[in-house]
Write an enzyme that holds these catalytic residues in place. Structure first.
Site, PDB file in Angstrom:
ATOM      1  N   GLY A 630     -20.189  82.452  21.420  1.00 15.34           N
ATOM      2  CA  GLY A 630     -19.452  83.164  20.801  1.00 15.34           C
ATOM      3  C   GLY A 630     -20.276  83.978  19.645  1.00 15.34           C
ATOM      4  N   CYS A 631     -19.632  84.851  19.153  1.00 17.76           N
ATOM      5  CA  CYS A 631     -20.247  86.093  18.335  1.00 17.76           C
ATOM      6  C   CYS A 631     -20.840  85.007  16.808  1.00 17.76           C
ATOM      7  CB  CYS A 631     -19.403  86.911  17.577  1.00 17.76           C
ATOM      8  SG  CYS A 631     -17.721  86.673  17.474  1.00 17.76           S
TER       9      CYS A 631
END
Length: 836
Positions: A630-631
């Protein structure tokens, strides 16, 4: 007499007796290993044992898997995983407690210290991140001189006592026969399914083992046969011949299984597949599915043949017949050697129809009975006498089949594509001149000047793709243009020029095909991440993108076909859909890269962050299951993991983080909200969210940093499109020893030395700020991460900056794919995206 201590462990403390009573009572009737371990964990809890993780690992006989395991944790429950052949040669297995137990038949115990120890096995960081303090692996002796393994771990502050270990060793001995019975049953079922198919294996288990047992089935029948197999047998090395056979069988089997078909027999180089019809009203539906499966198989083989040509290997060519009817599926043979066979005229007719594909040069032929149930356009190929069939049979083929070169006639001659006229060539008429005389487009036969050959150009069969066909037609016109001074050209002159120009073009096209090294499918390409991945890969000459028709995006059978046909498949889907898509993949050569959160902490999936640890790239190369980070998590993990590994941040330290991100991270719906005009006033200011403190990135942030305490994350979305910065505040007084900003910065510099996508920015350099302000968007349109240490005498602020759509999503996925495929890690990421 055997002592109670040997059976149940010592007296005192928690008792193993109720667990044993459950095993010999209710437990012995459980045939599912997952339910057995779930029940066992419940009984251990009730008995007072402090076991927080447990696993049972068993070897098996299977052509795809060397063993299976059931894992249980207190937070997730139980699940089953399979171990592929070759996994026992991996770094994760070599030197592991499981290997030692299996080879030396002795227990192995590991005390888990809060800080990493030099030379510790890669298993320990995972246990440490889950808060475990003690781990033991115990032998479970099976028959056939095989030793399998029971493992247990506890998060109790004091770990296991010696009495706990003795009871768990007794449990392993008690559990062994129950697991062995399940293992034997699963091995038997697995082997039967593999060698005779699920339909027959079920009947055998139901007791239909007597000669003459059988039933009648109504079905659509597929009979396919390789072309030139005798010549291949004489000219190919044995290994190459077997590989060709396996590729052909695998592609046909996958296409049929996705549409509900089941292989009944391999007959030399032929395959008999049945699509059973449950009720009369489903005849048309089943026949349509069988035809779709046949077309899927030819599509898959065409892609495989591109690869085989590039490798200098023989192509797969085969013919296929389809028919519908009734047969008897019976157990026949000698008294001591039986087999289930399909008997009846319908099967014989299907085989004879397939044989006619050689004579007619049509790769796929349908019987009249089958064709009558099909709604799509078909082409009649006449009435033909079939060997052993009393009357002439009308045969049909789908209109689209003309494009394939993997049927009766070779598609390659002397290593070069051959153009074959369609059975019904259609005329293409030259049209008026275009505005730019240097451009030639194949909209019909469109050239600068009206062609002098009366406007008629014979249509040619497409071999590689529509682009090549169009270019061939362009060059046909160009051949006439070269001699436009004399429109009354002789056919031989125009034909010679046409052949020479076409040969040049096809050589160029063939070279282009050789450069296409891998096939890729993006499941969910219409989403923000999927669209970016698709755009990046579409520009790469080494990638062949598989596309799904828009109207079939929710067709699981079509998705399954494309997922299994790809070398790499990206899952850009919601979590539930990603899990479903992963379950559709049966091809062991397909690598899945999941962009959802579904698998980021799942066993068997490798975290797709190459910079995570020194050995992470090796794990990515070996794995077929990759979970894209995930970012928010990527930024946080890149900040914390080096410091935890270096001992500068204790795993038990409560850590908080704030992340500010652009609105594109919220997907299409949020993008529409922020780009609507007039703008909703509520969106004008930054908006914190996930204030339940249960953000979906937290599990991976904890799992892949080594932190034993969940971090507190506060994400904030703001009114800019993309860009992300995660900040982690630290009080130096809470860090061990003489931790300083310089030490934190040095740990970053040491860990990320030589990393092309990570920049460790200078310590206390005013140039990193813009008039004292931090630019969250400075890494946009790159695959770069910038790391900062801002500090005072008593505090430090760690900051990581990236593009949430680049290194935070699509860029990271492409980078992980490149690592897995063994190509340049920055391939497809533009120079500006390389980070330097």
């Amino acid at each position: 007499m055997t002592s109670p201590s040997l059976l149940l462990g010592p007296s005192g403390g928690w008792s193993l007796e109720p667990v044993a009573n459950w095993l010999f009572g209710e437990g012995r009737r459980v045939n599912d290993p997952v339910k057995l371990i779930e029940g066992l964990a419940q009984q251990l809890d009730r008995a007072g044992a402090r076991v927080d993780r447990m696993a049972v690992m068993s070897r098996t006989l299977h052509p795809q898997f060397v063993g299976w395991s059931v894992y249980w944790t207190r937070s997730k429950g139980a699940w089953r995983a399979s171990l592929e052949h070759g996994a026992r040669e991996s770094d994760a297995f070599i030197g592991s407690p499981v290997q030692i137990v299996q080879q030396q038949q002795r227990p192995v115990r590991l005390r888990i210290t809060p800080q990493p120890q030099a030379g510790e096995h890669s298993l320990l960081p995972d246990l440490r991140r889950d808060g475990m303090t003690d781990y033991v692996a115990l032998p479970m002796p099976f028959g056939r001189e095989m030793t399998n393994v029971l493992t247990a771990a506890t998060a109790g502050p004091a770990g296991f006592t010696d009495a706990d270990i003795e009871r768990l060793a007794a449990l392993a001995r008690l559990l062994s026969p129950f697991v062995e019975i399940i293992a034997v049953r699963r091995t038997t079922l697995g082997l039967l399914d593999t060698f005779v198919g699920p339909r027959i294996s079920e009947r055998i288990f139901q007791g239909q083992v007597k000669r003459g047992d059988g039933d009648r089935i109504v079905a659509a029948f597929w009979y396919s046969d390789l072309r030139g197999f005798t010549n291949l047998s004489e000219t190919l090395a044995t290994a190459d011949l077997l590989q060709l056979l396996n590729d052909y069988f695998e592609l046909c089997a996958a296409a049929a299984a996705a549409r509900g078909g089941e292989i009944l027999q391999f007959i030399g180089d032929a395959i008999l597949i049945v699509f059973e019809i449950g009720k009369a009203g489903a005849r048309a539906q089943v026949c349509e599915a069988a035809l779709d499966a046949a077309i899927d198989a030819f599509d898959s083989v065409a892609v495989a043949n591109h690869r085989r040509r590039r490798a200098g290997q023989a192509e797969i060519r085969f013919g296929l017949g389809l028919h519908v009817g009734t047969v008897t599926h019976a157990n026949v043979g000698a008294p001591g050697r039986l087999a289930f066979n399909v008997v009846g005229p319908a099967v014989n007719l299907t085989a004879r129809i397939q044989a006619m594909t050689k004579d007619l040069g049509e790769p796929l032929l349908l019987s009249a009975e089958f064709a009558a149930l099909i709604q799509r356009p078909l082409r009649a190929v006449g009435h033909h006498d079939l060997r052993g069939v009393a009357s002439a049979q009308a045969l049909f083929t789908p209109v689209r089949m003309a494009r394939w070169g993997c049927g009766g006639r070779p598609a390659v001659s002397d290593g070069r594509p051959r153009l074959v006229a369609r059975p019904r060539p259609r005329a293409l008429v030259c049209k008026p001149p275009v505005s730019n005389g240097d451009q030639f487009r194949a909209n019909g036969c469109l050239c600068h000047r009206r062609c002098g050959r009366g406007g008629q150009v014979a249509s040619l069969q497409r071999h590689l793709d529509q682009e090549i066909l169009e270019a061939q037609l362009v060059l046909l016109c160009l051949a006439c243009q070269v001699n436009r001074k004399s429109h009354a050209l002789s056919g031989s002159i125009c034909s010679a020029r046409r052949s020479r120009i076409l040969r040049i073009w096809l050589d160029m096209a063939r070279e282009r095909a050789f450069k296409m090294g891998h096939t890729v499918f993006v499941d969910g390409q219409e989403g923000t991440t999927g669209l970016r991945i698709h755009e990046v890969l579409a520009a790469r000459p080494d990638i062949e993108l598989l596309r799904i028709a828009p109207e079939r995006r929710k067709d699981n059978a079509e998705r399954a076909r494309l997922l299994n046909a790809a070398d790499v498949a990206f899952l850009c889907l919601p979590d539930a859909a990603a899990r479903e898509a992963a379950s559709l993949v049966t091809n062991p050569r397909t690598c899945l890269i999941d962009a959802s959160t579904a698998h980021r902490t799942e066993p068997g999936w490798v975290f797709g962050l190459p910079e995570l640890a020194p050995d992470q790239r090796g794990r990515l190369r070996q794995s077929k299951r990759i979970a894209n980070p995930g970012c928010h998590a990527s930024a946080f993990i890149l900040l914390l993991r080096p410091l935890v590994d270096a001992g500068l941040v204790p795993p038990t330290l409560p850590v908080s983080a704030m992340s500010i991100t652009g609105y594109s991270g919220g997907g299409k719906k949020m993008i529409e909200q922020y780009e609507a005009r007039p703008l909703d006033p509520a969106l004008a200011a930054p908006r914190p969210y996930a204030l339940t403190l249960a953000h979906k990135h937290v599990p991976e942030m904890m799992a892949h940093t080594g932190l034993a305490v969940p971090p507190l994350l506060m994400p904030v979305v703001a009114g800019f499109y993309k860009g992300l910065a995660v900040s982690v505040p630290l009080h130096l007084s809470q860090l061990p020893g003489d931790a300083s900003p310089q030490a934190l910065h040095a740990a970053f510099a040491a860990r990320y030395a030589g990393e092309r996508f990570i920049r460790v920015m200078p310590l206390a350099d005013p140039a990193t700020l813009a008039n004292g302000f931090f630019d969250v968007q400075a890494c946009n349109d790159t695959n770069r991460v910038d790391l900062f240490v801002f500090a005072s005498d008593t505090q430090a602020l760690l900051v990581a900056r990236l593009d949430n759509l680049g290194k935070g999503a699509s860029g990271a996925a492409v980078q992980a794919m490149n690592v897995h495929l063994g190509v340049d890690e920055g391939l497809g990421l533009l120079p500006a995206q390389a980070g330097h």
